[in-house]
Design an enzyme around this catalytic site. Structure first.
Site, PDB file in Angstrom:
ATOM      1  N   SER A  10       0.643  -1.066   0.088  1.00  0.00           N
ATOM      2  CA  SER A  10      -0.091  -0.009   0.149  1.00  0.00           C
ATOM      3  C   SER A  10       0.929   1.445   0.049  1.00  0.00           C
ATOM      4  O   SER A  10       0.422   2.277  -0.571  1.00  0.00           O
ATOM      5  CB  SER A  10      -0.852   0.242   1.219  1.00  0.00           C
ATOM      6  OG  SER A  10      -0.240   0.000   2.636  1.00  0.00           O
ATOM      7  N   HIS A  35      -0.683   6.451   6.400  1.00  0.00           N
ATOM      8  CA  HIS A  35      -0.078   6.152   4.688  1.00  0.00           C
ATOM      9  C   HIS A  35       0.346   7.621   4.281  1.00  0.00           C
ATOM     10  O   HIS A  35      -0.291   8.639   4.652  1.00  0.00           O
ATOM     11  CB  HIS A  35      -0.935   5.577   3.852  1.00  0.00           C
ATOM     12  CG  HIS A  35      -1.105   4.134   4.257  1.00  0.00           C
ATOM     13  ND1 HIS A  35      -1.682   3.424   5.462  1.00  0.00           N
ATOM     14  CD2 HIS A  35      -0.810   2.932   3.491  1.00  0.00           C
ATOM     15  CE1 HIS A  35      -1.603   2.208   5.483  1.00  0.00           C
ATOM     16  NE2 HIS A  35      -1.239   1.812   4.177  1.00  0.00           N
TER      17      HIS A  35
END
Length: 319
Positions: free
Chosen positions: A56, A298
């Site tokens: 990711s 993230h």
């Protein structure tokens, strides 16, 4: 890492697979998603095809609507592989991004099931004509997202019990993983390193003419644990614990890349002051509750742009 970063708080804690994209080195500034970057110029374009592999942190979930298939991989059109390809003038069949949120090293050689479709083994995208490969992997192999979730839960309890006022323990989560000479996380990092070595060998077999780069993970947490309470809900000692484990992971990525003859891109150093606990207009990593488009914990658009610049600098230096 989890296969879906959109699944509530669990998803926001899914610290995606640490990037092993074999190109590490970067720069860049700015904010939000529209920052100007360093404007790296190339005297001659790098020849494709370029294949991006990873989890990711490579896919860039939440920055834009998902692109490519399967939708469950949550790839963003604004992730660093797409930005690198655009800068290098690679289009169509000269660029393939097969990264997928939640991927482990095993998913590079086997099919990966997601919440919305199955991603083919990522190494299938390689061929004898491939000329550039980046790999971002490793975080999910050591269950880093699960570690963060556990540490956040323990951090909440730490705060409820007086933030050290009544219990002299500022790293409750670390104690769950480290006991004397036994370090469960270190053991997982070592195992992930062995798997990465095998992956790099297979990449070389399938794409013998390609330049391969392993990309490290950008800094998630600050050097000063006192600067990261509200954004991440961690006890001070556990901020240090998680930061050190990420650094150990990156060290493993660098060492394994070097032994395999691959390049290494250091995204940690340039992002040290742009972690999840930095100001909204400078951070590259979003905190537990994102304030810019991105999955929790993230990279946001600024972070992916910074990672792309790092990769580009590494590629340029090798020309």
């Amino acid at each position: 890492m989890k296969t879906s970063v959109q699944a509530g708080v669990a998803g926001l804690l899914a610290c995606g697979t640490l990037l092993t994209v074999v190109l590490v080195s970067r720069d860049g500034d700015g904010d939000g998603g529209d920052d100007s970057h360093t404007g790296i110029a190339y005297s001659s374009p790098t020849k494709g095809p370029y294949v991006a592999l990873g989890d990711s942190y490579t896919a860039g979930p939440g920055i834009t609507d998902p692109t490519g298939t399967p939708a469950g991989c949550d790839r963003s059109a604004g992730n660093y592989p797409a930005l690198v390809a655009a800068e290098l003038g690679l289009k169509g069949g000269d660029f393939r991004d097969v990264s997928c949120s939640g991927a482990t090293t095993s998913d590079l050689t086997a099919a990966q099931k997601t919440d919305d479709g199955t991603n083919s083994p990522q190494l299938r995208a390689l061929s004898s004509t491939t000329r550039l490969v980046t790999i971002g992997i490793g975080g999910n192999d050591i269950d880093f997202s699960s570690m963060i979730k556990r540490c956040v839960a323990m951090g909440a309890l730490y705060e409820m019990t007086g933030s050290g006022k009544y219990i002299a323990e500022d790293a409750p989560c670390e104690r769950a993983y480290v006991n004397g000479d036994s370090d469960a996380v270190k053991e997982k990092i070592d195992t992930a390193g062995d798997r990465l070595t095998q992956v790099l060998s297979e990449v070389g077999r399938r794409a013998p003419e390609a330049r391969v780069y392993v990309v490290s993970y950008p800094a998630l947490l600050p050097a000063d644990s006192a600067d990261c309470g509200r954004e991440m809900s961690l006890a001070p000692g556990d901020v240090t614990f998680l930061r050190e484990k990420e650094q150990q992971l990156n060290t493993m990525l660098r060492q394994r890349a070097s032994k395999a003859g691959a390049g290494y891109v250091d995204t940690y150093t340039p992002s040290a002051d742009r972690n999840a606990c930095a100001a909204k207009d400078t951070r590259w990593i979003e905190p537990l509750v994102p304030e810019s488009p991105a999955a929790p914990v993230h990279p946001n658009a600024r972070g992916e742009r910074g990672m792309a610049d790092a990769v580009l600098r590494t590629v340029k230096s090798a020309l």
